[in-house]
Design a protein around this motif. Sequence first.
Motif, mmCIF file in Angstrom:
data_model
loop_
_atom_site.group_PDB
_atom_site.id
_atom_site.type_symbol
_atom_site.label_atom_id
_atom_site.label_comp_id
_atom_site.label_asym_id
_atom_site.label_seq_id
_atom_site.Cartn_x
_atom_site.Cartn_y
_atom_site.Cartn_z
ATOM 1 N N PHE A 1 15.345 -2.745 3.399
ATOM 2 C CA PHE A 1 16.315 -1.898 2.725
ATOM 3 C C PHE A 1 16.022 -0.463 3.118
ATOM 4 N N PHE A 2 16.815 0.074 4.032
ATOM 5 C CA PHE A 2 16.583 1.426 4.556
ATOM 6 C C PHE A 2 15.132 1.582 5.006
ATOM 7 N N GLY A 3 14.608 0.560 5.702
ATOM 8 C CA GLY A 3 13.260 0.620 6.248
ATOM 9 C C GLY A 3 12.186 0.056 5.348
ATOM 10 N N ARG A 4 12.472 -0.170 4.080
ATOM 11 C CA ARG A 4 11.478 -0.730 3.169
ATOM 12 C C ARG A 4 11.550 -2.263 3.236
ATOM 13 N N PRO A 5 10.430 -2.927 3.553
ATOM 14 C CA PRO A 5 10.458 -4.404 3.612
ATOM 15 C C PRO A 5 10.728 -4.998 2.232
ATOM 16 N N ILE A 6 11.614 -5.995 2.169
ATOM 17 C CA ILE A 6 11.870 -6.734 0.941
ATOM 18 C C ILE A 6 11.886 -8.224 1.260
ATOM 19 N N ARG A 7 11.578 -9.040 0.257
ATOM 20 C CA ARG A 7 11.376 -10.470 0.483
ATOM 21 C C ARG A 7 12.667 -11.217 0.756
ATOM 22 N N PRO B 1 4.829 -3.445 -7.245
ATOM 23 C CA PRO B 1 5.039 -2.516 -6.116
ATOM 24 C C PRO B 1 5.756 -3.144 -4.926
ATOM 25 N N ASP B 2 5.758 -4.500 -4.866
ATOM 26 C CA ASP B 2 6.395 -5.151 -3.722
ATOM 27 C C ASP B 2 7.880 -5.402 -3.950
ATOM 28 N N ARG B 3 8.407 -5.041 -5.128
ATOM 29 C CA ARG B 3 9.824 -5.260 -5.422
ATOM 30 C C ARG B 3 10.601 -3.955 -5.291
ATOM 31 N N LEU B 4 11.869 -4.094 -5.023
ATOM 32 C CA LEU B 4 12.746 -2.950 -4.841
ATOM 33 C C LEU B 4 13.337 -2.563 -6.194
ATOM 34 N N THR B 5 12.692 -1.607 -6.861
ATOM 35 C CA THR B 5 13.141 -1.181 -8.195
ATOM 36 C C THR B 5 14.016 0.058 -8.059
#
Length: 833
Positions: free
Chosen positions: A436-442, A522-526
Amino acid sequence: MDKKSVDTLIMTKHQLQAELLRCEYCEEKPCKAACPANCSPFDFIMAARVGNPSDFKRSAGEIMSSNPLGGVCGMVCPDRFCMAACTHKKFDGAINIPLIQATVVEMAKRLGGIPKLTRPAPNGTKVAVVGGGPAGLGAAAALAQMGYAVDVFESRDQLGGMMNLIPDQHLDKKVVETDIDFLLSLGEIKVKTRTKIEDPKSLLTQGYNAACVAAGLWKPIQISVENEDLAIKMVDLLSRREAYSFDGRVVVIGGGATAMDCAITAKERGARHVEIFMLEKLSEMPLAAKERQELVDRDIEVNGRIRLSRIKKDGKGISGIETIKVQLPEGQPFNPANVRDIKGTESARNDINTVVIAIGMRSTLPREQVEGVFYAGDMLTGPSTVVEAAASGKNAALEIDAYLKGQQKPLIEKVTKSTYALPGYNPVPISLATEFFGRPIRSPYLLSASPVTDGLEQMIKAYEAGWAGAIMKTAFDNVPIHIPSEYMFTFSPYTYANADNVSGHPLERVCREVEQLIKQWPDRLTMASTGGPVTGHDESDAAGWQSNTKKLEAAGAMGIEYSLSCPQGGDSTEGDIVSQNAPLTAKIIGWIMEVGNPDIPKLFKLTAAVTSIIPILRAIRQVLAKYPDKKAGVTLANSFPTLAFRPASGNRKWDEGVIVGMSGEGVTPISYLSLAQAIPEGIEISGNAGPMNYKAAMNFLALGVKTVQFCTIAMKHGVGIIEELASGTAFLMQERGIQSIRELIGIAQPRPIVDFMALSSVKKVSDTDHELCVSCGNCARCPYLAIALDDKRLPRTDPARCIGCSICAQKCFVGAITMRARSAEELAMLREA
């Protein structure tokens, strides 16, 4: 039995779909709790609903990973387990879960097979299993998946045990064979048929570290009456049906399911009359409702509370029987030991020439308490069902595993209930990881700003369920909030609507909760959603939007979404919905982009309720072009503005109309078209509004969105639905050779829409399978008058009138009507003018 014969034991595609749609996807999963093998109808029914080949395969995978004899059990399971627990039982009748299971497993086999389970690395330890029936096979499957080398010893010439005795009209033996083939693929399992083990403990001196004895019950129980030797034993009749033929009147002694099987077999092998004599009453027979009905349909007489006291003979063989009535003392449960003869009720029959004894069986092996020897199945529990035996076998495997590892014996509350699932099944065989805009998400699947994200507790519940991220419900600071009572609406089971617009929580609270969530997960997109004033006073309006932005950025939000598309409006100056106004939308986005942190993505939520989304997007693109180093995109779309009526209070003469945002299945096609038009504009899009299953979400991704937001599906089925969404997506990707989410995104581009003039004009014609037709007559409502019912009330299509629109086929609830290519003669007959 051939394929056509198997078809009589399962549902048609349309019957299956109708039954699947009855499932409520209950949060409590009572059906799973009631299944001895812990199969989850909750999961395998939902998995099959979309109906792609990959869905039937993964549905079967869900079944077989809990019960490796799932195909067999689907056909023979009684209605006292999952069906008895079904919540529909008290409403409109239990869902026929076993038949769904049988159909799904069979369809998966025909579509190429049940998903292969990963075979574990061998652990170097050998275990012997004595008995190749359902308990032994259940134990072998579990042990093999634990890494043990398993040898199965079976005294007969084939595996299956008592499953092989179940009549063909209840169980196709090909199903037994293919279930066993699947089971033997689970690990290092060797089969030694025609090998009788008299002393199981001796196996411990032959290289085996443990032994599971599941030899079943094969020794007929004798009732010790005169001339009993002239009677046919149940096991002989059911194992060698072709060897017997009957004429005259046959009596079956026994009140269980095998007694019924014997009675039906006798009828099929020529008996003119068949009677069952038993100690039980009819209501005490352990039969499913359909089995009781089968006794009626086959005209089998049932005599309860009667004991056989003598078999009479003459020079030709059996010439009759003698019986006596029995009673069960009041208040005592049924047990053969509890019944008492009623003096003076003796009776003799001289019209009986065949007697079949089917009162039960005993084990041929003793149960010895020897270290390293474990027991499973009927020889441990007494007579049981296939599923209970398989569960018992899995539990024995757990005990063996603990014993061999020197661990404490596992707590097993009930021998015939096992929660163990084969670990080799992977419900998500392809990674859904993306960014998501460069942030890894599962995964690309997120929860949208909605009731299911309205607070810390809801967010934690969602993350625990497995969601990759979520957007907290839209919140403001220092703004009066009005949330109507009873603001939710349902247009249909899968199309909802709402008349609320924002959270009742102040933005300050949301900021605190964002901080907590990021620290804990911290590993989730909040992310969080907010907005601002639109009064026409630009200076103060801009300050409001910018202030809310800075507060959420300071709280550490990983992304901020801005509500520009509330169906209830919010703009008091121009238009009902902000994002229907391109200049206003661009102005607000400019305020935000001016002060926003470049590293925190901004999403601007738009509505699809516009003549064209393109002018809106182009206005946004011009603003974003001024800030090339800042991350931003749009959310498209939102719930769709509609009007709903509901009963009014007070003195109104008509129902009150309420503006609501329609969501779910009803808006999916609208979102498809908006996204197809929007993607070429080059702005990153988070898809929203409509997806109620994984395939709809994949359509969003295929059109080119980077993430997909969900609301209504989580409102209906709970946040646990993420497991189904992930599994369905991964299996369809695997089936279509798509290796990653990156490959899936935009796969339908650059031409997602087929040009109207490129659509084929070659007309098909409707055709009817009269064996499936139920003569409802609905197809005769054809608007082109192409279908009429004949004198047998069966549809006949006039190819001259049928223009191939296909509505008849699409609305035929039994699937009797299909579309086919026309013959040259039929093509020449067509009159469209």
